[in-house]
Design a protein around this motif. Structure first.
Motif, PDB file in Angstrom:
ATOM      1  N   GLN A 915      -7.000  -6.879 -73.166  1.00  0.00           N
ATOM      2  CA  GLN A 915      -5.652  -6.418 -73.520  1.00  0.00           C
ATOM      3  C   GLN A 915      -4.846  -6.109 -72.243  1.00  0.00           C
ATOM      4  O   GLN A 915      -4.497  -4.958 -71.957  1.00  0.00           O
ATOM      5  CB  GLN A 915      -5.747  -5.185 -74.417  1.00  0.00           C
ATOM      6  CG  GLN A 915      -6.551  -5.391 -75.686  1.00  0.00           C
ATOM      7  CD  GLN A 915      -5.888  -6.418 -76.612  1.00  0.00           C
ATOM      8  OE1 GLN A 915      -4.742  -6.260 -77.000  1.00  0.00           O
ATOM      9  NE2 GLN A 915      -6.627  -7.473 -76.939  1.00  0.00           N
ATOM     10  N   GLU A 916      -4.493  -7.149 -71.498  1.00  0.00           N
ATOM     11  CA  GLU A 916      -3.857  -6.952 -70.196  1.00  0.00           C
ATOM     12  C   GLU A 916      -2.497  -6.266 -70.301  1.00  0.00           C
ATOM     13  O   GLU A 916      -2.181  -5.348 -69.538  1.00  0.00           O
ATOM     14  CB  GLU A 916      -3.718  -8.295 -69.464  1.00  0.00           C
ATOM     15  CG  GLU A 916      -3.094  -8.140 -68.079  1.00  0.00           C
ATOM     16  CD  GLU A 916      -3.179  -9.402 -67.246  1.00  0.00           C
ATOM     17  OE1 GLU A 916      -2.422  -9.488 -66.261  1.00  0.00           O
ATOM     18  OE2 GLU A 916      -3.977 -10.298 -67.564  1.00  0.00           O
ATOM     19  N   GLU A 917      -1.693  -6.690 -71.248  1.00  0.00           N
ATOM     20  CA  GLU A 917      -0.344  -6.131 -71.373  1.00  0.00           C
ATOM     21  C   GLU A 917      -0.393  -4.644 -71.720  1.00  0.00           C
ATOM     22  O   GLU A 917       0.308  -3.817 -71.123  1.00  0.00           O
ATOM     23  CB  GLU A 917       0.430  -6.901 -72.453  1.00  0.00           C
ATOM     24  CG  GLU A 917       1.902  -6.535 -72.512  1.00  0.00           C
ATOM     25  CD  GLU A 917       2.672  -7.385 -73.529  1.00  0.00           C
ATOM     26  OE1 GLU A 917       3.645  -6.859 -74.101  1.00  0.00           O
ATOM     27  OE2 GLU A 917       2.291  -8.559 -73.741  1.00  0.00           O
ATOM     28  N   ALA A 918      -1.261  -4.293 -72.655  1.00  0.00           N
ATOM     29  CA  ALA A 918      -1.343  -2.892 -73.093  1.00  0.00           C
ATOM     30  C   ALA A 918      -1.889  -1.994 -71.983  1.00  0.00           C
ATOM     31  O   ALA A 918      -1.387  -0.880 -71.764  1.00  0.00           O
ATOM     32  CB  ALA A 918      -2.231  -2.788 -74.336  1.00  0.00           C
ATOM     33  N   THR A 920      -1.780  -2.577 -68.745  1.00  0.00           N
ATOM     34  CA  THR A 920      -0.771  -2.513 -67.681  1.00  0.00           C
ATOM     35  C   THR A 920       0.279  -1.453 -67.998  1.00  0.00           C
ATOM     36  O   THR A 920       0.657  -0.636 -67.151  1.00  0.00           O
ATOM     37  CB  THR A 920      -0.091  -3.888 -67.504  1.00  0.00           C
ATOM     38  OG1 THR A 920      -1.083  -4.849 -67.115  1.00  0.00           O
ATOM     39  CG2 THR A 920       0.995  -3.832 -66.439  1.00  0.00           C
ATOM     40  N   GLU A 921       0.719  -1.443 -69.247  1.00  0.00           N
ATOM     41  CA  GLU A 921       1.700  -0.440 -69.678  1.00  0.00           C
ATOM     42  C   GLU A 921       1.150   0.973 -69.513  1.00  0.00           C
ATOM     43  O   GLU A 921       1.844   1.883 -69.035  1.00  0.00           O
ATOM     44  CB  GLU A 921       2.074  -0.701 -71.141  1.00  0.00           C
ATOM     45  CG  GLU A 921       3.171   0.213 -71.672  1.00  0.00           C
ATOM     46  CD  GLU A 921       3.503  -0.080 -73.136  1.00  0.00           C
ATOM     47  OE1 GLU A 921       3.960   0.842 -73.829  1.00  0.00           O
ATOM     48  OE2 GLU A 921       3.293  -1.235 -73.581  1.00  0.00           O
ATOM     49  N   ALA A 922      -0.115   1.161 -69.867  1.00  0.00           N
ATOM     50  CA  ALA A 922      -0.731   2.491 -69.757  1.00  0.00           C
ATOM     51  C   ALA A 922      -0.886   2.908 -68.291  1.00  0.00           C
ATOM     52  O   ALA A 922      -0.708   4.083 -67.948  1.00  0.00           O
ATOM     53  CB  ALA A 922      -2.089   2.491 -70.459  1.00  0.00           C
ATOM     54  N   MET A 924       1.043   2.062 -65.859  1.00  0.00           N
ATOM     55  CA  MET A 924       2.363   2.343 -65.284  1.00  0.00           C
ATOM     56  C   MET A 924       3.015   3.569 -65.927  1.00  0.00           C
ATOM     57  O   MET A 924       4.058   4.047 -65.456  1.00  0.00           O
ATOM     58  CB  MET A 924       3.285   1.127 -65.451  1.00  0.00           C
ATOM     59  CG  MET A 924       2.788  -0.153 -64.793  1.00  0.00           C
ATOM     60  SD  MET A 924       2.332   0.032 -63.036  1.00  0.00           S
ATOM     61  CE  MET A 924       3.921   0.472 -62.342  1.00  0.00           C
ATOM     62  N   ALA A 925       2.415   4.113 -66.993  1.00  0.00           N
ATOM     63  CA  ALA A 925       3.023   5.204 -67.761  1.00  0.00           C
ATOM     64  C   ALA A 925       3.300   6.475 -66.957  1.00  0.00           C
ATOM     65  O   ALA A 925       4.281   7.180 -67.246  1.00  0.00           O
ATOM     66  CB  ALA A 925       2.151   5.535 -68.974  1.00  0.00           C
ATOM     67  N   GLN A 928       6.868   8.038 -65.881  1.00  0.00           N
ATOM     68  CA  GLN A 928       7.826   8.756 -66.739  1.00  0.00           C
ATOM     69  C   GLN A 928       7.893  10.240 -66.384  1.00  0.00           C
ATOM     70  O   GLN A 928       8.813  10.940 -66.819  1.00  0.00           O
ATOM     71  CB  GLN A 928       7.441   8.595 -68.218  1.00  0.00           C
ATOM     72  CG  GLN A 928       6.110   9.244 -68.586  1.00  0.00           C
ATOM     73  CD  GLN A 928       5.654   8.923 -69.987  1.00  0.00           C
ATOM     74  OE1 GLN A 928       6.197   9.453 -70.948  1.00  0.00           O
ATOM     75  NE2 GLN A 928       4.687   8.031 -70.118  1.00  0.00           N
ATOM     76  N   GLY A 934       3.740   5.182 -61.381  1.00  0.00           N
ATOM     77  CA  GLY A 934       2.662   4.441 -62.019  1.00  0.00           C
ATOM     78  C   GLY A 934       1.679   3.981 -60.961  1.00  0.00           C
ATOM     79  O   GLY A 934       1.828   4.288 -59.772  1.00  0.00           O
TER      80      GLY A 934
END
Length: 1313
Positions: A915-918, A920-922, A924-925, A928, A934
């Motif tokens: 799950q590369e996209e998910a 990556t998002e985590a 970089m989180a 915020q 990130g």
């Protein structure tokens, strides 16, 4: 050179016990001879005596012992010798002084700062080889264009051999040096080692010191720039000290050897074997190249005789001797390492990669807490095994004798006090009867409890049956199987580390004991063929006759491998090749006999993982160097070993090496005698195998001829060795008279779910092997420095309920912590865990230690079973996962969000899809949150996570193979038994402690202690012990509340610290798994510093509070005084670079030992960056790195001293420090004095000195200097009692430090994290 018409040629291996002689006679016949290396009643020197006997017996002329041997009939002599090795092991080298750059007098004492044995509280480290140190006020630093130091111009700028520019900051004061050297000479020291920083590239100062020392009368002067000009001061320093320490001993031996011949062998070509497998003239033989002189001959011997150039099937060399076993690999070229440790001394010199395992014929047999244990202790030559009739202990040799695999009637009568008796079968049997009785008593008294615990751990629904009483033969056979499995593990590691399939090798067996184990070892590793040379008993000597004369030259380099550098590289290669060629011509070779091979030491820029690469098979073209296409050779080998390449990264050349060979080995000659069919045995005997006694034919090797086949079971006996042909195996004789065996499949004795103590030991090895092989895959396929090079990771296997089964390597802060993570996922996700899923977690509430440690968990499913049958997991330290500071370890974080990305139960892989996209998002989180970022290195994060998934996939596959072999019920049953075994060892330790407390009449089975963090937060512990049950409650009630900073420690950290302490107190090697904590109840108050709230900052708890938990536990049990109690975390960086280190301190003293100075203790064991690497890559000058005098607490046994480390900055940086024990001192015990507290000072460029406190982050300007003074260890006992303390018995270092080789270095590097 190889052919000396009409003369006798000799190849001699002088070992520690025996000297082996191979002689080529004038008529082409060959003779072998074995005699004792020391027999002063009969001869002065064994090699001389061997030559004398052959000459006398073959010529019929008298060669009297009391006269020098006439050399007119001698063509050449080649020797391998253990003289240097033994002098190192016994610490009997020449008295030596070390001359070193000012500020670094203790550099070699501190070394890498890692301790060699993780759970050894005494911290046994070999002493340095020098007796005195002279500090020289000289300093050379590498020129940095970005340097902004506000200082005067250097006295001069020079150019080093690498092409680097250097600034001479302090010239050499030869008058002062002369005064110091004369003082050393006046005290009788005549051997000098010289180590000046950066002399690998600019050696003028060293050469000036060397010339002066020789002029003053030093008989041995070793310069580090000449002995091994490679970057890294510490291993170069060890190497130059070894050279100065050992070379005089070698010269002394050579003088004695040559005095036994007329003309002192002036007209005879005498060559000695070096550690790299090449021969060198006697006059050039030196200490730093002599350590593997003996075993190197054996590697050459099997490489030349067993490797088939047509089939190209790689060979594993298996040399099993009395105290240890040497394992190596050959696949058409010798495999070298350039840094290896022998007897605790790391040598930087080309050496064959020979891996020594502490298991040989003399390895002792133990039964400990229900486990069969072989070694590492050895019976040695004296007293030797029990069967030697000198009161020795039970050994592997005794087990072979008891089972009929050794036949006393075929052995010479050289045993007993008078050395005139045969091997004693009865002595072996008497010892085995006693041990068998002990084992059966244990089984009868513990069987039901162990079985019940095995049931509980493994979740089985039927109670395993009881193991019947073991026979003497069962016990002896069990020890042999355990010994074999112990020897298989390093062979697997040696092959799989570089991406090779172990089963696709031939096993080449030699050494006195190897033939008895060859079939079993090969079968266990899946190998089909075993090769045993006719001279296997003296193969090291025979290898000397086959070897070539080698001349190696090497120099450092700092070039990038690119078109613009090729001209310079070609010129340097040409010069080095000419030096090799000219040297070999001067030794009598013609150009047709000389070959040269060029190597470049290459690495990707920004990594430390360098490979010594040859371009053989990769011819040069207009796009490459003239010597070959090194880029293609490097990337292809990198891909083979690590599974990937880094296409856009520049390749750096660290060293240029040329190896010249003068072909001089004898030609393999043989006169085949042919026969056919089966040979006739000389007698029959009975040998014991897995299924009982078998009638076994006995053959004499000398009576076998080519074409004979021998079906197992059989024994083949030679003068120097015994070969066991096991059932389902077949042996045949080759044209040359060698034995080739075909290994059949195991008839497979079924293993049931009932407890079998032998299988328990074997399964323990197998489970550990799975975790180790997972680690090899992770290291090979990862990309980051932290995981690939620092090896900051752990891999583990867990049962279906998440209980830890095996964990490798043993990184203290990871011990047991992953179990909490796996069990959290089972509890949290339940039946949502599906086949093809992989879970990612790092949150402290889910068993995490600190956020950069990412844990990847893979369930193992089995067809027909609804839930996971096992779990495998890997935990790796990622260099950055976001947060408020680079590196994700902020010194002033106050909440978890500031420390980076958080994962609780994240599906990293779903249904087999990453799950590369998910993810990556985590990652970089964290951006915020205010002032947070990130991840700053997403590419490495993703690559390393994929590597962790690949490692888990390998672990899952290996668990599946184990289940295929034994069945799920059996594997899970033994998982439970292994956990029960660890539980039993801990229960025994608790009972023993309780009994000792009663003897001391304290009357209490309750102990307590407390210690404090620097902010005053208490950590309190009360331990209640139930002596009858062997259980304990560890109650931390009263511990301080959660703190505002980041010293909060998740529960997993406390459990890791507890397992570490329990293992240290048990004092023997036990499986570190769930069972360790089974007899322990841990009470930790919620919302305390040891069990903080969900959002608490924890990065300091992992590296600081963990140490205080250890201090409190050891204080309660009164094990030893406190060690430094800190990891001294220091990091600095700017927009261009970032650096992190932890720094050593003093170890606490104990009931009968002084604390070690300048070493890492307890929950860390990190190696420190070498001074030359530090100054080469970062904007910093290391002004001082030495011990901190008198910082260890006084007492009957003194605490170890901390260190002083001064860093002068050349550019603007932000410095962060995270430390403890700056206000509270490490405690003492039994009336000793506490160790000194640490101190963090900042010396500003303007002269101000500031105390930075324990935790800070501060901006520095060029010219600022950070001075770190680390805490000392506490003392033990009252100082006035110091004069009465007992002297400890000095042991040979191969008893304490028996292992060696790349597999050992890898494990030490892993445990040095």
């Amino acid at each position: 050179m190889a052919h000396t018409e009409g003369k006798f040629d000799f190849a001699i291996d002088r070992g520690g016990t025996f000297t082996d002689v191979f002689a080529r006679l004038p008529d082409g016949r060959e003779r072998v001879l074995k005699l004792l290396s020391r027999d002063p009643q009969n001869y002065k020197d064994a090699p001389t005596e061997g030559i004398r006997r052959v000459l006398e017996e073959e010529t019929g002329c008298a060669f009297p012992r009391n006269q020098p041997v006439d050399t007119s009939r001698i063509g050449w002599i080649r020797m391998g010798t253990t003289v240097a090795t033994n002098a190192l092991l016994e610490r009997e080298g020449e008295r030596t002084a070390l001359l070193v750059t000012k500020g670094f007098k203790d550099l070699l004492h501190i070394g890498t700062q890692a301790r060699p044995k993780l759970f050894d509280l005494e911290v046994s480290v070999p002493e340095v080889l020098y007796e005195e140190v002279i500090e020289v006020d000289e300093r050379v630093v590498l020129k940095q264009d970005s340097c902004q130091l506000p200082r005067k111009d250097p006295k001069r700028v020079v150019t080093g051999s690498t092409g680097d520019s250097l600034e001479v900051w302090q010239e050499l004061d030869l008058e002062r040096v002369e005064k110091d050297l004369k003082g050393v000479l006046s005290r009788g020291i005549t051997s000098l080692a010289v180590l000046l920083l950066h002399s690998y590239t600019w050696s003028d100062h060293e050469k000036a010191v060397g010339a002066l020392a020789r002029q003053l009368g030093f008989t041995q002067v070793s310069l580090s720039s000449e002995v091994m000009p490679m970057v890294r001061a510490v291993p170069r320093g060890y190497t130059v000290c070894a050279d100065a320490y050992l070379t005089p001993k070698i010269r002394e031996y050579l003088k004695g050897f040559t005095s036994g011949f007329k003309g002192a062998l002036k007209d005879v070509d005498v060559l000695f074997m070096q550690s790299d497998g090449g021969l060198t003239p006697m006059q050039q033989f030196c200490g730093s190249r002599a350590i593997l002189s003996g075993p190197a001959g054996g590697v050459v011997g099997y490489a030349v005789t067993s490797y088939n150039q047509k089939e190209k099937k790689p060979v594993i060399g298996f040399d099993m001797g009395g105290t240890s076993t040497d394992v190596s690999r050959y696949a058409g070229r010798f495999e070298h390492v350039f840094e290896a440790t022998t007897a605790g001394v790391t040598l930087q010199a080309p050496q064959l990669d020979i891996n020594t395992v502490a298991a040989g014929g003399g390895s002792r047999l133990f039964f400990r807490s229900g486990m069969f244990v072989v070694g590492p202790e050895s019976a040695g030559a004296h007293p030797g095994p029990a069967c030697y009739r000198k009161g020795g202990p039970l050994t592997v040799t005794d087990a072979n004798l008891a089972l009929g695999r050794l036949l006393p009637s075929f052995f010479p009568k050289i045993f007993g006090p008078g050395e005139n008796e045969p091997l004693s079968l009865e002595e072996s049997m008497t010892h085995f009867r006693s041990l068998t009785k002990e084992i059966n008593h244990f089984l009868s008294s513990n069987q039901s409890k162990a079985a019940a615990n095995g049931l509980n751990h493994s979740n089985n629904s039927t109670l395993p049956g009881s193991q019947s009483e073991m026979t003497l033969e069962d016990v002896a056979m069990g020890f042999l199987r355990v010994a074999n499995e112990a020897m298989c593990r390093p062979i697997r590691a040696l092959t799989q580390a570089k991406g090779h399939d172990t089963s696709q090798h031939v096993l080449a067996c030699f050494g006195g004991a190897g033939g008895q184990h060859a079939c079993a070892i090969a079968r266990a590793l899946g190998m089909k063929n075993v090769f045993i040379h006719k001279y296997s008993g003296v193969l090291s000597a025979y290898g000397l006759a086959l070897a070539d004369v080698v001349e190696e030259v090497q120099e450092p380099c700092s070039l990038q491998y690119e078109r613009g550098s090729f001209g310079q590289l070609d010129r340097r290669v040409e010069l080095l090749s000419k030096r090799c060629h000219d040297t070999l011509c001067a030794r009598g070779f013609n150009s047709g006999q000389i070959t040269t091979e060029v190597f470049l030491h290459l690495r990707y820029e920004g990594t430390d993982c360098a490979l010594m690469v040859t371009a053989a098979g990769f011819p040069g073209n207009e796009q490459t160097c003239q010597a070959g296409d090194f880029r293609r050779a490097f990337t292809q080998r990198y891909l083979k070993e690590f599974g990937f390449t880094i296409p856009d990264r520049p390749i750096m050349v660290d060293d240029i090496r040329v190896r010249g060979c003068g072909k001089s080995g004898i030609k393999l000659m043989y006169r085949p005698k042919k026969g056919h069919g089966q040979a006739k045995p000389v007698t029959m005997t009975k040998c014991y195998f897995e299924d009982g006694y078998h009638d076994t034919a006995v053959y004499l090797w000398e009576e076998l001829i080519c074409g004979h086949t021998i079906l197992g079971p059989a024994v083949i006996i030679d003068k120097n060795s015994t070969i066991l042909v096991e059932p389902c195996c077949e042996a045949c004789l080759t044209e040359r008279g060698d034995v080739c065996m075909t290994v059949g499949s195991d008839p497979h004795c079924a293993v049931g779910t009932e407890l079998n103590t032998v299988q328990l030991s074997i399964f323990s090895h197998r489970f550990m092997s799975i975790a180790e092989q997972m680690g090899r895959v992770l290291q090979r396929t990862s990309i980051s420095t932290n995981i690939k090079e620092r090896l900051d990771f752990s891999c583990a296997v867990f049962g279906p309920t998440g209980g830890l089964v095996s964990n490798a390597p043993h990184i203290p802060v990871h011990l047991g912590a992953m179990q909490e993570t796996v069990q959290y996922q089972i509890k949290s996700l339940g039946d949502k865990i599906k086949e093809g899923d992989v879970i990612l977690s790092n949150h402290p509430c889910a068993g995490g230690s600190h956020l950069p440690d990412l844990t990847v968990i893979t369930p193992v499913f089995r067809k027909g079973v609804s839930g996971p049958v096992f779990f495998v997991a890997s935990r790796g330290h990622h260099a950055d996962i976001g947060g408020i500071t680079p590196g994700s370890m902020p010194p002033h974080s106050t909440s978890l969000q500031q420390e980076g990305a958080v994962f609780i139960s994240f599906k990293l892989v779903t249904g087999g899809v990453f799950q590369e996209e998910a993810v990556t998002e985590a990652l970089m989180a964290p951006a915020q949150y205010p002032e947070s970022s990130g991840t700053r290195n997403l590419h490495d994060n993703l690559s390393d996570l994929r590597a962790q998934v690949a490692a888990n996939r390998r672990g899952s596959q290996l668990v599946g193979e184990l289940i295929d072999c034994y069945g799920l019920a059996v594997v899970q049953a033994y998982m439970g038994y292994i956990q029960s075994n660890a539980e039993l060892a801990v229960r025994d330790m608790l009972r023993d402690f309780a009994r000792r407390r009663r003897r001391q009449q304290t009357g209490s089975l309750e102990v307590e202690s407390e210690d404090f963090m620097d902010d005053g937060t208490p950590i309190r512990l009360r331990v209640q012990i139930n002596e009858e049950e062997g259980t304990a409650v560890f109650d931390f009630t009263g511990t301080g509340t959660e703190v505002w900073g980041n010293c909060n420690a998740p529960r997993a950290i406390t459990l890791s610290a507890l397992i570490y302490c329990l293992r240290c107190m048990v004092g023997q090697d036990i499986p570190l798994n769930q069972g360790c904590l089974a007899p322990i109840k841990v009470v930790i108050p919620p919302d305390s510093i040891l069990q903080p709230s969900l959002d608490a900052a924890v990065v300091g708890g992992n590296v600081l509070t963990s140490q205080r938990v250890v201090d409190v536990i050891f204080k309660a049990f009164e094990v030893c005084a406190a060690s430094q109690g800190c990891m001294n975390n220091v990091s600095f960086g700017n927009e261009k670079v970032g650096y992190y280190e932890t720094v050593a301190g003093g170890a606490g003293a104990g009931p009968n030992w002084n604390g070690r100075s300048g070493v890492h203790t307890h929950m860390t064991n990190t190696r420190i960056t070498d001074p030359e690497i530090l100054e080469k890559r970062y904007p910093v000058i290391l002004e001082q790195f030495s011990l901190r005098p008198a910082s260890g607490g006084a007492g009957k046994y003194r605490g170890g001293d901390g260190v002083i480390r001064k860093l002068l900055f050349r550019d603007k940086v932000v410095l962060s420090v995270l430390s403890e024990r700056r206000s509270t001192r490490p405690y003492a015990l039994e009336g000793g004095e506490a160790g000194a507290a640490g101190l963090n000072l900042l010396h500003r460029a303007d002269g101000r000195v500031l105390n930075l406190g324990a935790k800070t982050s501060v901006s520095l300007q060029p010219g600022d200097m950070f001075c770190l003074c680390t805490p000392g260890g506490g003392g033990y006992g009252k100082e006035e009692e110091a004069a009465t303390k007992a002297r400890t018995k000095r042991r040979r270092l191969n008893e304490t430090f028996p292992e060696r080789g790349s597999v050992f270095e890898y494990r030490m590097a892993q445990e040095g994290v």
